[in-house]
Design an enzyme around this catalytic site. Sequence first.
Site, PDB file in Angstrom:
ATOM      1  N   LYS A 174      36.413 -53.282 -11.566  1.00  0.00           N
ATOM      2  CA  LYS A 174      34.976 -53.465 -11.450  1.00  0.00           C
ATOM      3  C   LYS A 174      34.403 -54.082 -12.723  1.00  0.00           C
ATOM      4  CE  LYS A 174      34.709 -51.438  -7.394  1.00  0.00           C
ATOM      5  NZ  LYS A 174      34.193 -52.107  -6.178  1.00  0.00           N
ATOM      6  N   HIS A 304      37.738 -55.795   3.679  1.00  0.00           N
ATOM      7  CA  HIS A 304      37.290 -54.743   2.762  1.00  0.00           C
ATOM      8  C   HIS A 304      37.636 -53.351   3.283  1.00  0.00           C
ATOM      9  CE1 HIS A 304      33.983 -51.807   1.698  1.00  0.00           C
ATOM     10  NE2 HIS A 304      34.410 -52.153   0.502  1.00  0.00           N
TER      11      HIS A 304
END
Length: 372
Positions: A174, A304
């Site tokens: 991230k 996803h």
Amino acid sequence: MTDRICRLALSHVVLPLPKPVSDAKVLTGRQKPLTETVLLFVEVSTSDGLQGMGFSYSKRAGGPAQYTHLHEIAEVALGQDPSDIDRIYQSLLWAGASVGRSGVATQAIAALDVALWDLKARRAGLPLAKLIGAQRDSCRVYNTSGGFLQASLDEVKDAATASLESGIGGVKIKVGQPDWAEDLKRVAAMRAHLGDTPLMVDANQQWDRARARRMCRELEQFDLVWIEEPLDAWDAVGHADLSHTFDTPIATGEMLTSVPEHMALIDAGYRGIVQPDAPRIGGITPFLRFATLASHAGLALAPHYAMEIHLHLAATYPTEPWVEHFEWLNPLFNERIEIRDGRMWLPDRPGLGFTLSDQMRALTREQAEFQA
């Protein structure tokens, strides 16, 4: 006599995470740390004695709404031929037409849609990918769950090493912190740690267009597989512009909840990697519809989350995809996916290849049953 849907069982399940996780939306003050995943499970039975299982999910909010919406319209599916999946889908859409054809409305239907595809493949005695038409028996796999921002850099490195040792082929971390310089330090350290291992980054929609262009330019040096969600998920034009400007592929799509929302990317001239999520887009039926359009547009695919569903769908895509590894849902199923040599392998079990665990039953907060 034609087979008919005779029973539907709905379960509202709350699965706590081992520990809270934070992406950039938490660090920028837009959300709180993620502590649980809320799931809607559907088990369908037919007059011929067939069964199927499917699920959708929500993070932070929306799980109870999904359960409530399907509870309200589920009876429409009773008595219908389970093979007529799109016909059933349309009837459920019309039953809930006043709340639209995206978001919670279709995410609720997704759980039943997945269950019907699972049932159809089980009836054929085939893994779902083989029923649809597989292009491959395994897909490249990368891990995300070890790369969140609440973890220290050393913890992220250790998680990445463990992922690679377990047979996973790539790592995503991230980014999108308030201090962009910290992002670059983190990515540089991970590239040094991983060598030439495939590395992806995910900004979780936290940059405006100006910052995204600057960050994409800075990130070019790290030979990333992709830069994910640099902009607001619904900024199709912005994502299309970035996909034409930089060598590093741009990835987006996980937050979109309908085929038209995904089509806005193609209409804007997007040339990146699409990341549709079957439970979010409304199920396997709309996922396959968009996948056909994405393939025609020459887009790469990296679905996803929900690897239990997406492994099968990715295996049917014409060009080589990536599948995202999250171990979070493991407690809900009795079976595990085989991962080795950097790839995730299709199960040889029929349907999705999963049965629900006793722990899933124990985590059920609410349930309902409908019978013809």
